[in-house]
Enzyme design. Structure first.
Site, mmCIF file in Angstrom:
data_model
loop_
_atom_site.group_PDB
_atom_site.id
_atom_site.type_symbol
_atom_site.label_atom_id
_atom_site.label_comp_id
_atom_site.label_asym_id
_atom_site.label_seq_id
_atom_site.Cartn_x
_atom_site.Cartn_y
_atom_site.Cartn_z
ATOM 1 C CB THR B 13 27.396 48.545 5.803
ATOM 2 O OG1 THR B 13 26.673 48.040 6.918
ATOM 3 C CG2 THR B 13 27.052 49.987 5.593
ATOM 4 C CE LYS B 104 38.291 48.995 10.211
ATOM 5 N NZ LYS B 104 36.959 49.512 9.923
ATOM 6 C CD GLU B 128 41.246 57.271 -0.686
ATOM 7 O OE1 GLU B 128 41.952 57.707 -1.588
ATOM 8 O OE2 GLU B 128 41.338 57.663 0.500
ATOM 9 N N GLY B 133 36.911 56.398 5.565
ATOM 10 C CA GLY B 133 35.673 56.285 4.788
ATOM 11 C C GLY B 133 35.745 57.041 3.488
ATOM 12 C CD GLU B 189 31.164 45.764 14.576
ATOM 13 O OE1 GLU B 189 30.623 44.652 14.565
ATOM 14 O OE2 GLU B 189 31.284 46.477 13.569
ATOM 15 C CE LYS B 204 39.397 52.889 10.214
ATOM 16 N NZ LYS B 204 38.255 53.429 10.987
#
Lengths: 413, 413
Positions: B13, B104, B128, B133, B189, B204
């Site tokens: 993706t 991450k 970033e 996101g 997932e 994160k």
């Protein structure tokens, strides 16, 4: 170590916040800039008033005295009104100083001229504090715009109006009572016109639009509507429908044209503005790659605004040159076609016999209050026939709570 | 015109979103960078799969082939897992390439080493896209931190967990049913452990903490709790109290120590996270000058994440040097004393006879569910006595809805 000499024009809430922050965060400023930041002068109106300013700072009501200082690198302007501030800042630029302003009215009117002049004199202009107080919206837009094409900027940018709407809803108060409370809390001026009639939001929108789209809508084409038409009754009806009134300034690029509006609209629970209450501000940016992001925070106040000014100070001093002023990189003409964003409306003071085949009636939500689905131009026609009609856009759509099908209402046509 | 040659590692993706955006926004990229951005190579796993990639791009499953390209300026990594990505990126840095990662887990584990190595080789690291996101949180923190001292960073940073909690509340679904829906929608997932057990949020948080405070909490001291203990029943009780469960990762500086936690907590209507629903992410930054600001937006998805990568690309190429990596300017030891942020708790599975003079009972809100006011350590003691006790912090305080005075409940002690 070299020193950066700063003059602060005005010592009200913002000016004092900037002064205090420069003292309290001296260490951080030195670390970032590699030089000491020193307030050399403060311009004040009333020399008699007692102020907590260090004795080595020149305190004067004569701007010329400040301009004649042997070293002056940066002028921070925290006054209100277009003049004499515009003249002051032109002089500062010609003296070779970077400038930072927190004055939206002046900047909306004269920003373009100041940026041009600053370019000529190779100094920078900071104006983060003109919109959204401590919310770093100008820098975020600049960042996003490096690649994203912005389609729409929407904001609750007037904390006073938002505070009044929140008070009216939460405590079932009248507009007058909520305004009085705002004044008592220092959130509204003695003359609240600029805030409650939408002018403050309009100035901020023009500044946002210039950053987001590189241009402004034609000022005369922007409808400016404040919150004074909103009654407790309307707020109650909206609440029953799961909607809230918010005073929103919005600018969109439609084809090659930038359109703007400043008005109270209705938002549903799913909209990030639904829950922005009191004096908070929030700004929504829709852009092509990232989608919708929202920034929320304190829209005013001594330290939030001072923070924006100090961030500008760092930005201006680090970039040092006129490139700081490029409000926008060359955006390719985007030409995306936008869906009409507002199709549902709450209309008040309307009799059913004022009907029109172009208008779909969705719900009757009060004796003379309806939810309708129509084009803006058809609504305007209706408004002309039937004054004083109150019309509020419902953004993000409307879910009927009425079991009657829309058709069953419009059948009576 | 000179050309910037990019390799994209992984074509899932994120990788595909980056590839597509580089093509669709070529004009903007050239305008900003003054050079053409060209995807030179894509690293893939399965050579058989059909992909929409221009024929001049090297498509390979052999990383060494990419490293041997005659020109390679930047490597974008969009794979998952710690290895081989960490090794890949070390090699890229040693080859003299800037790197950008959206990974991450790898970056939380090896970010420090990568930043150090990049410093040595005078290249830059962009990350970033590892957090939030499309929300530009890393750049916003960097911007704020120029002067502000950050006290706390709090975030809803796992969209999957937030989606599940929203579904459970809105549609009165079980955890299992909501998880299944998340999986069907591509939000979770097949093995959802990383998301629902809090590990994704933990990674994160570590990245945010490094930016905000220049350091991380001791990893072993961070409690990590996912959302699997939350039942429909608890959600219903919370809803009746006007509270909502949100899965929040939080890092604070208390004295000179950074503390972290990842857990479901309860928030009230006045908290900006109350209304963050579905896969949206939101991050709150409390800092000393500006106060609290909140950023909200799409936390995942092809284009939001691609936007973050592309912004990094611009940032990395414009800064060009290792100074891009300074995650933090020297923050003076702030030493502010923080109020204990969490004092109210919702506890479930508790009998009244497990009482403790250090705990104030505020409300009984279900048969075995209470609101209490207590120190964390006293609660932990209670938990040890009485398993499986469920304890959730109520952030931003609690307004009792019970007419019984708190005392009348604790009298029974």
């Amino acid at each position: 170590m070299s020193v950066l000499k700063v003059a602060i024009l005005g010592f009200g809430t913002v000016g004092e916040g900037v002064y205090t922050t420069i003292q309290s965060h001296a260490e951080e400023l030195t670390a970032v800039l590699g030089k000491k930041v020193e307030v050399a002068a403060v311009l004040i109106k009333n020399k008699q008033k007692e102020r907590n300013i260090r004795s080595e700072v020149l305190i004067t009501s004569d701007y010329e005295e400040i301009l004649q200082l042997p070293q002056l690198d940066l002028v921070v302007e925290a006054i209100v009104g277009k003049e004499p501030t515009f003249t002051f800042l032109q002089k500062a630029i010609k003296r070779g100083c970077h400038i930072i302003t927190a004055n939206k009215e002046m900047f909306a009117n004269h920003g373009k001229e100041l940026l041009k002049l600053a370019d000529e004199y190779k100094v920078a202009v900071g104006f983060e504090a003109t919109v959204g107080g401590g919310i770093p919206i100008i820098q975020t837009l600049r960042q996003l715009l490096k690649i994203n094409r912005v389609q729409q900027v929407q904001g609750i940018v007037n904390g006073t109006s938002n505070f009044i709407l929140t008070e009216m809803r939460e405590k079932q108060q009248s507009f007058a009572a909520a305004l009085k409370l705002a004044q008592e809390n220092g959130y509204a001026e003695a003359d609240p016109t600029n805030d409650v009639e939408g002018f403050d939001a309009f100035y901020k929108l023009m500044i946002l639009s210039r950053i987001a789209f590189g241009e402004e809508p034609n000022w005369n084409d922007v409808e400016i509507e404040g919150i004074t038409s909103i009654t407790s009754e309307l707020i109650e009806i909206a609440e029953k429908l799961g909607l809230r009134f918010k005073h929103i300034a919005s600018a969109s690029k439609i084809g090659s044209q930038v359109k703007g509006s400043v008005s109270p609209v209705l938002v549903s629970k799913s909209h990030p503005f639904y829950h922005v209450e009191g004096v908070e501000n929030a700004i929504n940016v829709h852009s092509d790659i990232v989608g919708r992001i929202t920034l929320q925070g304190p829209g005013a106040g001594m330290f939030p605004t001072a923070s924006a000014v100090i961030e500008d100070l760092v930005y201006v001093c680090q970039s040092r040159s006129s490139e700081a002023n490029n409000s926008q990189t060359s955006q390719a003409a985007s030409g995306q076609k936008k869906k009409r964003p507002n199709e549902f409306w709450l209309v008040h003071n309307l009799q059913k016999n004022y009907l029109n085949p172009l208008i779909s009636w969705i719900d009757q939500v009060g004796e003379e209050t309806f939810i309708i689905n129509a084009d803006k131009k058809d609504i305007l026609q209706l408004a002309n026939q039937n004054n004083p009609l109150l019309v509020y856009s419902i953004i993000d759509g409307y879910q009927s709570t009425n079991l009657n099908k829309p058709e069953s209402l419009s059948v009576s046509l």
